[in-house]
Design a protein around this motif. Structure first.
Motif, PDB file in Angstrom:
ATOM      1  N   GLN A  59      -9.353  -4.063  13.996  1.00  0.00           N
ATOM      2  CA  GLN A  59      -9.483  -2.666  14.406  1.00  0.00           C
ATOM      3  C   GLN A  59      -8.126  -2.087  14.773  1.00  0.00           C
ATOM      4  OE1 GLN A  59      -9.050  -1.624  17.903  1.00  0.00           O
ATOM      5  NE2 GLN A  59      -9.176   0.499  17.197  1.00  0.00           N
ATOM      6  N   SER A  60      -7.291  -2.854  15.444  1.00  0.00           N
ATOM      7  CA  SER A  60      -5.978  -2.352  15.862  1.00  0.00           C
ATOM      8  C   SER A  60      -5.102  -2.012  14.656  1.00  0.00           C
ATOM      9  CB  SER A  60      -5.269  -3.361  16.766  1.00  0.00           C
ATOM     10  OG  SER A  60      -5.102  -4.599  16.095  1.00  0.00           O
ATOM     11  N   ALA A  61      -5.236  -2.756  13.572  1.00  0.00           N
ATOM     12  CA  ALA A  61      -4.466  -2.466  12.360  1.00  0.00           C
ATOM     13  C   ALA A  61      -4.940  -1.162  11.726  1.00  0.00           C
ATOM     14  CB  ALA A  61      -4.570  -3.612  11.365  1.00  0.00           C
ATOM     15  N   VAL A  62      -6.251  -0.925  11.744  1.00  0.00           N
ATOM     16  CA  VAL A  62      -6.795   0.330  11.220  1.00  0.00           C
ATOM     17  C   VAL A  62      -6.291   1.496  12.071  1.00  0.00           C
ATOM     18  CG1 VAL A  62      -8.894   1.677  10.783  1.00  0.00           C
ATOM     19  CG2 VAL A  62      -8.835  -0.769  10.219  1.00  0.00           C
ATOM     20  N   ALA A  63      -6.320   1.340  13.390  1.00  0.00           N
ATOM     21  CA  ALA A  63      -5.851   2.404  14.288  1.00  0.00           C
ATOM     22  C   ALA A  63      -4.378   2.713  14.047  1.00  0.00           C
ATOM     23  CB  ALA A  63      -6.075   1.991  15.742  1.00  0.00           C
ATOM     24  N   ARG A  64      -3.578   1.686  13.917  1.00  0.00           N
ATOM     25  CA  ARG A  64      -2.134   1.863  13.666  1.00  0.00           C
ATOM     26  C   ARG A  64      -1.908   2.574  12.330  1.00  0.00           C
ATOM     27  NH1 ARG A  64      -1.296  -2.830  15.481  1.00  0.00           N
ATOM     28  NH2 ARG A  64      -1.400  -3.903  13.501  1.00  0.00           N
ATOM     29  N   PHE A  65      -2.653   2.180  11.320  1.00  0.00           N
ATOM     30  CA  PHE A  65      -2.531   2.799  10.006  1.00  0.00           C
ATOM     31  C   PHE A  65      -2.924   4.272  10.066  1.00  0.00           C
ATOM     32  CE2 PHE A  65      -4.289   4.216   6.004  1.00  0.00           C
ATOM     33  CZ  PHE A  65      -3.242   3.948   5.146  1.00  0.00           C
ATOM     34  N   GLU A  66      -4.062   4.565  10.679  1.00  0.00           N
ATOM     35  CA  GLU A  66      -4.528   5.949  10.756  1.00  0.00           C
ATOM     36  C   GLU A  66      -3.559   6.844  11.528  1.00  0.00           C
ATOM     37  OE1 GLU A  66      -9.353   5.349  10.355  1.00  0.00           O
ATOM     38  OE2 GLU A  66      -8.521   6.017  12.278  1.00  0.00           O
ATOM     39  N   ALA A  67      -2.837   6.278  12.466  1.00  0.00           N
ATOM     40  CA  ALA A  67      -1.870   7.045  13.260  1.00  0.00           C
ATOM     41  C   ALA A  67      -0.539   7.208  12.535  1.00  0.00           C
ATOM     42  CB  ALA A  67      -1.656   6.364  14.607  1.00  0.00           C
ATOM     43  N   GLY A  68      -0.411   6.619  11.355  1.00  0.00           N
ATOM     44  CA  GLY A  68       0.839   6.718  10.604  1.00  0.00           C
ATOM     45  C   GLY A  68       1.894   5.734  11.069  1.00  0.00           C
ATOM     46  N   GLY A  69       1.462   4.692  11.745  1.00  0.00           N
ATOM     47  CA  GLY A  69       2.401   3.742  12.317  1.00  0.00           C
ATOM     48  C   GLY A  69       2.887   2.652  11.386  1.00  0.00           C
ATOM     49  N   THR A  70       2.321   2.548  10.201  1.00  0.00           N
ATOM     50  CA  THR A  70       2.752   1.507   9.268  1.00  0.00           C
ATOM     51  C   THR A  70       2.824   2.066   7.857  1.00  0.00           C
ATOM     52  OG1 THR A  70       0.483   0.779   8.848  1.00  0.00           O
ATOM     53  CG2 THR A  70       1.662  -0.355  10.609  1.00  0.00           C
ATOM     54  N   MET A  71       3.740   1.529   7.070  1.00  0.00           N
ATOM     55  CA  MET A  71       3.836   1.889   5.650  1.00  0.00           C
ATOM     56  C   MET A  71       3.076   0.809   4.886  1.00  0.00           C
ATOM     57  SD  MET A  71       4.771   3.937   3.282  1.00  0.00           S
ATOM     58  CE  MET A  71       6.149   4.982   3.682  1.00  0.00           C
ATOM     59  N   PRO A  72       1.940   1.150   4.311  1.00  0.00           N
ATOM     60  CA  PRO A  72       1.090   0.150   3.674  1.00  0.00           C
ATOM     61  C   PRO A  72       1.606  -0.288   2.309  1.00  0.00           C
ATOM     62  CG  PRO A  72       0.162   2.302   3.346  1.00  0.00           C
ATOM     63  CD  PRO A  72       1.367   2.490   4.234  1.00  0.00           C
ATOM     64  N   THR A  73       1.192  -1.477   1.927  1.00  0.00           N
ATOM     65  CA  THR A  73       1.460  -1.966   0.582  1.00  0.00           C
ATOM     66  C   THR A  73       0.352  -1.448  -0.344  1.00  0.00           C
ATOM     67  OG1 THR A  73       0.129  -3.954   0.933  1.00  0.00           O
ATOM     68  CG2 THR A  73       2.496  -4.099   1.485  1.00  0.00           C
ATOM     69  N   LEU A  74       0.589  -1.504  -1.640  1.00  0.00           N
ATOM     70  CA  LEU A  74      -0.454  -1.092  -2.583  1.00  0.00           C
ATOM     71  C   LEU A  74      -1.707  -1.961  -2.472  1.00  0.00           C
ATOM     72  CD1 LEU A  74       1.631  -0.050  -5.713  1.00  0.00           C
ATOM     73  CD2 LEU A  74       0.368   1.425  -4.142  1.00  0.00           C
ATOM     74  N   PRO A  75      -1.581  -3.295  -2.333  1.00  0.00           N
ATOM     75  CA  PRO A  75      -2.800  -4.092  -2.163  1.00  0.00           C
ATOM     76  C   PRO A  75      -3.615  -3.691  -0.923  1.00  0.00           C
ATOM     77  CG  PRO A  75      -0.992  -5.515  -2.813  1.00  0.00           C
ATOM     78  CD  PRO A  75      -0.402  -4.161  -2.521  1.00  0.00           C
ATOM     79  N   LEU A  76      -2.939  -3.338   0.168  1.00  0.00           N
ATOM     80  CA  LEU A  76      -3.662  -2.902   1.358  1.00  0.00           C
ATOM     81  C   LEU A  76      -4.372  -1.569   1.085  1.00  0.00           C
ATOM     82  CD1 LEU A  76      -4.530  -3.015   4.287  1.00  0.00           C
ATOM     83  CD2 LEU A  76      -2.339  -1.985   4.899  1.00  0.00           C
ATOM     84  N   LEU A  77      -3.695  -0.651   0.421  1.00  0.00           N
ATOM     85  CA  LEU A  77      -4.330   0.622   0.077  1.00  0.00           C
ATOM     86  C   LEU A  77      -5.546   0.404  -0.822  1.00  0.00           C
ATOM     87  CD1 LEU A  77      -1.218   2.900  -0.508  1.00  0.00           C
ATOM     88  CD2 LEU A  77      -2.865   3.036   1.379  1.00  0.00           C
ATOM     89  N   GLU A  78      -5.451  -0.538  -1.740  1.00  0.00           N
ATOM     90  CA  GLU A  78      -6.590  -0.846  -2.613  1.00  0.00           C
ATOM     91  C   GLU A  78      -7.765  -1.381  -1.803  1.00  0.00           C
ATOM     92  OE1 GLU A  78      -4.557  -3.432  -5.389  1.00  0.00           O
ATOM     93  OE2 GLU A  78      -4.599  -1.861  -6.923  1.00  0.00           O
ATOM     94  N   ARG A  79      -7.493  -2.250  -0.834  1.00  0.00           N
ATOM     95  CA  ARG A  79      -8.564  -2.797   0.016  1.00  0.00           C
ATOM     96  C   ARG A  79      -9.208  -1.695   0.846  1.00  0.00           C
ATOM     97  NH1 ARG A  79      -5.176  -7.257   2.686  1.00  0.00           N
ATOM     98  NH2 ARG A  79      -6.379  -6.655   4.502  1.00  0.00           N
ATOM     99  N   LEU A  80      -8.388  -0.814   1.420  1.00  0.00           N
ATOM    100  CA  LEU A  80      -8.935   0.289   2.211  1.00  0.00           C
ATOM    101  C   LEU A  80      -9.756   1.223   1.326  1.00  0.00           C
ATOM    102  CD1 LEU A  80      -5.918   1.112   4.535  1.00  0.00           C
ATOM    103  CD2 LEU A  80      -8.196   0.346   5.269  1.00  0.00           C
ATOM    104  N   ALA A  81      -9.250   1.540   0.148  1.00  0.00           N
ATOM    105  CA  ALA A  81      -9.979   2.416  -0.773  1.00  0.00           C
ATOM    106  C   ALA A  81     -11.336   1.812  -1.124  1.00  0.00           C
ATOM    107  CB  ALA A  81      -9.148   2.670  -2.037  1.00  0.00           C
ATOM    108  N   ALA A  82     -11.358   0.538  -1.459  1.00  0.00           N
ATOM    109  CA  ALA A  82     -12.622  -0.125  -1.807  1.00  0.00           C
ATOM    110  C   ALA A  82     -13.590  -0.099  -0.625  1.00  0.00           C
ATOM    111  CB  ALA A  82     -12.355  -1.556  -2.266  1.00  0.00           C
TER     112      ALA A  82
END
Length: 99
Positions: A59-82
């Motif tokens: 959950q903390s990784a999702v919160a950090r991502f949603e707040a713009g705190g991390t630059m995601p990799t393409l594989p991570l973006l694919e997992r989130l999209a799915a």
């Protein structure tokens, strides 16, 4: 305080250096990606914990991502999209058309 100068003038002056522009652009991308994921998650009625479980994240990784705190990799973006029932679409556009 600077009188007679607009926010856009001050921003343009601050972004005059290539390093500042690069940092600003990276921040903009992180913010826009995070906002898009949050909007979709909320429209689906999912919590950050539920999205994290579906994408293999904490959950903390999702919160950090949603707040713009991390630059995601393409594989991570694919997992989130799915996990959000979406397909990742990556594209390039000319700078004169970019907002």
């Amino acid at each position: 305080m600077t009188e007679g100068r607009s926010w856009s003038d001050l921003r343009d002056e601050a972004l005059a250096s290539p390093e500042a522009r690069e940092s600003y652009e990276a921040t903009r991308i992180r913010f826009e990606l995070g906002s898009a994921v949050r909007a979709r998650r909320e429209s689906l009625g999912l919590t950050q914990t539920q999205l994290g479980q579906a994408a293999g994240l904490r959950q903390s990784a999702v919160a950090r991502f949603e707040a713009g705190g991390t630059m995601p990799t393409l594989p991570l973006l694919e997992r989130l999209a799915a996990a959000l029932g979406m397909r990742l679409n990556v594209g390039l556009e000319p700078l004169d058309r970019a907002s």
